[in-house]
Scaffold this active site. Structure first.
Site, PDB file in Angstrom:
ATOM      1  N   ASP A  22       0.828  -1.255  -0.010  1.00 36.42           N
ATOM      2  CA  ASP A  22      -0.068   0.081  -0.019  1.00 36.42           C
ATOM      3  C   ASP A  22       0.889   1.359  -0.060  1.00 36.42           C
ATOM      4  O   ASP A  22       0.529   2.521  -0.589  1.00 36.42           O
ATOM      5  CB  ASP A  22      -0.852  -0.026   1.142  1.00 36.42           C
ATOM      6  CG  ASP A  22      -1.739  -1.071   1.620  1.00 36.42           C
ATOM      7  OD1 ASP A  22      -1.470  -2.209   0.845  1.00 36.42           O
ATOM      8  OD2 ASP A  22      -2.859  -0.982   2.282  1.00 36.42           O
ATOM      9  N   GLU A  34       3.531  -8.661  11.665  1.00 36.37           N
ATOM     10  CA  GLU A  34       2.855  -8.178  10.315  1.00 36.37           C
ATOM     11  C   GLU A  34       4.272  -8.121   9.514  1.00 36.37           C
ATOM     12  O   GLU A  34       4.112  -8.574   8.261  1.00 36.37           O
ATOM     13  CB  GLU A  34       2.115  -7.060  10.336  1.00 36.37           C
ATOM     14  CG  GLU A  34       1.690  -6.577   8.987  1.00 36.37           C
ATOM     15  CD  GLU A  34       0.752  -5.417   9.244  1.00 36.37           C
ATOM     16  OE1 GLU A  34       0.495  -4.762  10.123  1.00 36.37           O
ATOM     17  OE2 GLU A  34       0.195  -5.132   8.205  1.00 36.37           O
TER      18      GLU A  34
HETATM   19  C1  GLC Z   1      -2.309  -3.919   4.918  1.00 35.92           C
HETATM   20  C2  GLC Z   1      -1.365  -4.277   3.631  1.00 35.92           C
HETATM   21  C3  GLC Z   1      -2.230  -5.232   2.690  1.00 35.92           C
HETATM   22  C4  GLC Z   1      -2.896  -6.142   3.522  1.00 35.92           C
HETATM   23  C5  GLC Z   1      -3.795  -5.858   4.822  1.00 35.92           C
HETATM   24  C6  GLC Z   1      -4.098  -6.851   5.716  1.00 35.92           C
HETATM   25  O1  GLC Z   1      -3.244  -3.061   4.247  1.00 35.92           O
HETATM   26  O2  GLC Z   1      -0.695  -3.388   2.981  1.00 35.92           O
HETATM   27  O3  GLC Z   1      -1.279  -5.861   1.736  1.00 35.92           O
HETATM   28  O4  GLC Z   1      -3.881  -7.079   2.758  1.00 35.92           O
HETATM   29  O5  GLC Z   1      -2.938  -4.895   5.537  1.00 35.92           O
HETATM   30  O6  GLC Z   1      -3.199  -7.794   6.122  1.00 35.92           O
END
Ligand code: GLC
Length: 437
Positions: free
Chosen positions: A165, A395
């Site tokens: 993102d 994460e």
């Molecule tokens: C963030 C990440 C995306 C992912 C989401 C949920 O937005 O950038 O890739 O799918 O988190 O984990």
């Protein structure tokens, strides 16, 4: 690592997936991401199938059940209300049942279903055929809605579609987005994670302006293709879709769906030809391309190395990419950073501007393995194993110190552990290693 701690970590990974299990889908992590996310679910199924094949199928079937009539599979499905997340379904205004966002995410699902299929008895074949038909409609939508000129490159209409993102790649294309009408809103992400790890306010205003554009035009594909202020070919999205088309063609052929096999192969060939337009001689790697302004991003990201994931045919720039990977690895304590560690914009803990993601590491390693670069694939696996063992199921991780960031007890990190990074998978450099066709 001794046997006991290895078993403890396998056990912990399974518990995380169970704790985040909402019966028919898995949330990425509690609090920060309380709904079903598209590529999270697909990747999580890879881990779940290590202990519950049936539940792994259900994960992806739930995702595909939210497919729109036009074929798109949305990036978030709001199966229940949760005021702790922004933007929620009212902001997206998609008037879809179940409520969803208006954009998609990288279609890694076909690759994962192929992996599940390989492990499934024949009585799963009918379910697999249904999934293959849904995937074909989704991939066709990519080709129709996101590559209307048939260049062999699909566009994303929002940075969030890339799944990566907050990359610097989006800074310039986002700078053209008019934010004068955005108004005020209350972010929620910074209540869960420290602000220095999250995007800045100006970026969030642009994200919201794009959501408002789609909503105003009822998420109409033609209007978006013509006028959406953000229209960019992301190297990651294109690499993952290429791979997905090959895997779809393979499964369709095996299960007697020959028309789908033919059309997926045709789409895969077109994407293969289009992909070379992403090669930049200037920076020596595959980069994203702003299709509205015909401008390549001036940065290398981990997306460059996803070119290995895209295909098992000989890569035109293999030597150069391997040198670059080695050179990156020498700059950091752990690989693979999401962004070029030599670049001034590298930020080791701000998300997608430096940190390491286990899922991206898996995809790069899988690609390297399939292309015959076993040592490089193993090195990435070792780094991932060490990060999770020493720091936990975060994460993402800082490539310099290994520090964990973002959400903890994260589903896809647990899934990558079970399916790939755990020493229990010693024999396997990659869960899809036998998929080479
Ligand atoms: C963030 C990440 C995306 C992912 C989401 C949920 O937005 O950038 O890739 O799918 O988190 O984990």
């Amino acid at each position: 690592m001794n046997i006991q701690s290895k078993l403890d970590l396998d056990q912990r990974a399974r518990s995380i997936l169970k704790e985040n299990d909402h019966a028919t889908y898995t949330v990425p992590t509690k609090g920060l991401y309380p709904f079903q996310w598209n590529w999270d679910s697909a990747l999580v199924a890879l881990g779940i199938c290590e202990f519950d094949l049936e539940r792994a199928w259900l994960e992806i079937e739930t995702l595909l059940s939210a497919q729109w009539d036009n074929g798109m599979v949305p990036h978030i499905i709001f199966w229940q209300n949760d005021a702790g997340y922004f933007p929620g379904h009212n902001e997206w205004g998609t008037s879809h049942t179940p409520p969803t966002s208006g954009i998609t995410q990288p279609p890694v699902a076909a690759t994962i279903i192929r992996h599940l299929l390989k492990r499934s008895p024949v009585d799963y074949h009918e379910r697999a055929r249904r999934a293959i038909k849904a995937l074909d409609r989704w991939h066709n939508w990519f080709s129709r809605a996101r590559d209307p000129e048939k260049r062999g490159l699909v566009a994303i209409i929002h940075p969030w579609e890339s799944g990566r993102d907050n990359l610097p790649d989006w800074d310039e294309p986002l700078s053209y987005v008019d934010i004068s009408g955005v108004g005020t809103y209350q972010r929620r992400d910074t209540q869960h994670v420290e602000a220095d790890q999250r995007p800045k306010k100006i970026d969030y205003d642009r994200y919201m302006a794009l959501v408002q554009f789609g909503r105003k035009h009822h998420w109409n594909d033609n209007e978006i293709a013509k006028n959406n202020p953000f229209w960019v070919a992301d190297v990651g999205m294109n690499a993952i879709l290429r791979r997905a088309e090959y895997d779809l063609a393979h499964m369709a052929h095996e299960l007697g769906l020959s028309e789908i096999a033919t059309s997926a192969t045709r789409r895969a060939n077109r994407l293969e030809q289009g992909f070379e337009a992403l090669w930049s001689n200037k920076v020596g790697g595959y980069v994203s391309l702003d299709l509205r302004h015909n401008k390549q991003a001036p940065f290398i990201t981990a997306g460059t190395f996803l070119a290995f994931f895209a295909t098992d045919q000989t890569q035109p720039h293999t030597g150069q990419m391997l040198d670059m990977l080695k050179q990156w690895r020498n700059k950091v304590a752990y690989g693979v950073p999401s962004f070029d560690p030599n670049h001034p914009l590298f930020d080791s803990i701000r998300y997608w501007r430096g940190p390491i993601w286990a899922i991206i590491n898996w995809m790069i390693a899988d690609g390297l393995y399939r292309n015959g670069h076993l040592k490089e694939a193993q090195d990435i696996r070792q780094d991932t194993q060490k990060l999770i063992t020493d720091k936990g199921f975060y994460e993402y991780f800082c490539p310099l110190s290994g520090r964990g960031g973002g959400g903890n007890a994260f589903s896809w990190t647990a899934a990558m552990w079970l399916a790939w990074a755990s020493p229990s998978q010693q024999e396997q450099a990659s869960p899809s290693q036998h998929n080479k066709t």
